[in-house]
Scaffold this active site. Sequence first.
Site, PDB file in Angstrom:
ATOM      1  N   LYS A 172       0.865  -1.191   0.000  1.00 41.97           N
ATOM      2  CA  LYS A 172       0.000   0.000   0.000  1.00 41.97           C
ATOM      3  C   LYS A 172       0.893   1.230   0.000  1.00 41.97           C
ATOM      4  CE  LYS A 172      -3.159   2.398   3.153  1.00 41.97           C
ATOM      5  NZ  LYS A 172      -4.266   2.243   4.086  1.00 41.97           N
TER       6      LYS A 172
HETATM    7  C1  R5P Z   1      -2.489   4.590   8.658  1.00 39.77           C
HETATM    8  O1  R5P Z   1      -1.462   4.536   9.183  1.00 39.77           O
HETATM    9  C2  R5P Z   1      -3.411   3.489   8.527  1.00 39.77           C
HETATM   10  O2  R5P Z   1      -2.786   2.320   8.106  1.00 39.77           O
HETATM   11  C3  R5P Z   1      -4.573   3.746   7.650  1.00 39.77           C
HETATM   12  O3  R5P Z   1      -5.266   2.565   7.447  1.00 39.77           O
HETATM   13  C4  R5P Z   1      -4.363   4.281   6.317  1.00 39.77           C
HETATM   14  O4  R5P Z   1      -3.102   4.234   5.797  1.00 39.77           O
HETATM   15  C5  R5P Z   1      -4.908   5.595   6.288  1.00 39.77           C
HETATM   16  O5  R5P Z   1      -5.940   5.624   5.421  1.00 39.77           O
HETATM   17  P1  R5P Z   1      -6.290   7.050   4.832  1.00 39.77           P
HETATM   18  O6  R5P Z   1      -4.986   7.763   4.687  1.00 39.77           O
HETATM   19  O7  R5P Z   1      -6.918   6.777   3.528  1.00 39.77           O
HETATM   20  O8  R5P Z   1      -7.213   7.692   5.812  1.00 39.77           O
END
Ligand code: R5P
Length: 289
Positions: A202
């Site tokens: 990711k």
């Molecule tokens: C962050 O450290 C977590 O792993 C989250 O699940 C993710 O990376 C953040 O998701 P978003 O940036 O789309 O809110």
Amino acid sequence: MPEQDASDAKHFHEEVPQRATPFFLKGSGAYDWGMQHRLARIFRPESGRTVMLAIDHGYFQGPTTGLERVDLSIVPLLPQADALMITRGMLRSVVPSASQPGIVVRASGGPSVLKELSNEQLAIDVDDAARLGASAMAVQVFIGGEFETQTVHNLTRLVDEGYRRGIPVLGVTAVGRELVRDARYLGLATRICAELGAQIVKTYYCEPGFEQVVAGCPVPIVMAGGKKLPELEALTMARRAIDAGAAGVDMGRNIFQSEVPAAMLKAVRAIVHEGLSPADALEVYRSAS
Ligand code: R5P
């Protein structure tokens, strides 16, 4: 005693060679059956793509805006998500076990938002991930961060444990505040995760050069959402990431902090699975709002 099957009328179709169906995901053809089966709970076999909803933020920042009551705000969205990225605590407490999305369980943690974030350790035993029926385990990797080696070691240990149980690992490239999210950095971080065994990576979208980040990573990349953007910008970013070769998105705040999260999730699905343009997906958002 069961009856003996003595029929002569069997059909072996000797003239038809047995089908050998290649596994549909990039770089994933050599995994064992169980691991491939779990990957197919995350990525849809017909498109090779996923819309993963990330709601694991509480593991380091507590009751994040939009996630104060996961039972009320997120559980109703689950039928629209291909996969859910979540902590085991929240999963057991509020997510119905009959839910359909593949579960990507948060597997690293330690420091809160008040401390040095890269100082993570593994936060789940692989047996518990298996007990939960996890389709993958997610671990944060801080390339260039203060505890870089420790987090890389977390990843490699988890990959070893994952192979024992047939559970793939999602390596999350975490970017410290001081690091630039450009193609050079993200290419470095994603490649390291894949080389060291992550079956999914990711990472953030970047311009220019996201195509090269994807091409240089031998396993599927899913795009992280990042901080909340206006809906059209978030949809445009997702469109560009998919067009550059990403195998889907793993978005959190841009969905659950949207004014109408269900409509935004629908619009993101339209981008990832139906090939809509950002403008058409915005229409999907508006008409579902
Ligand atoms: C962050 O450290 C977590 O792993 C989250 O699940 C993710 O990376 C953040 O998701 P978003 O940036 O789309 O809110």
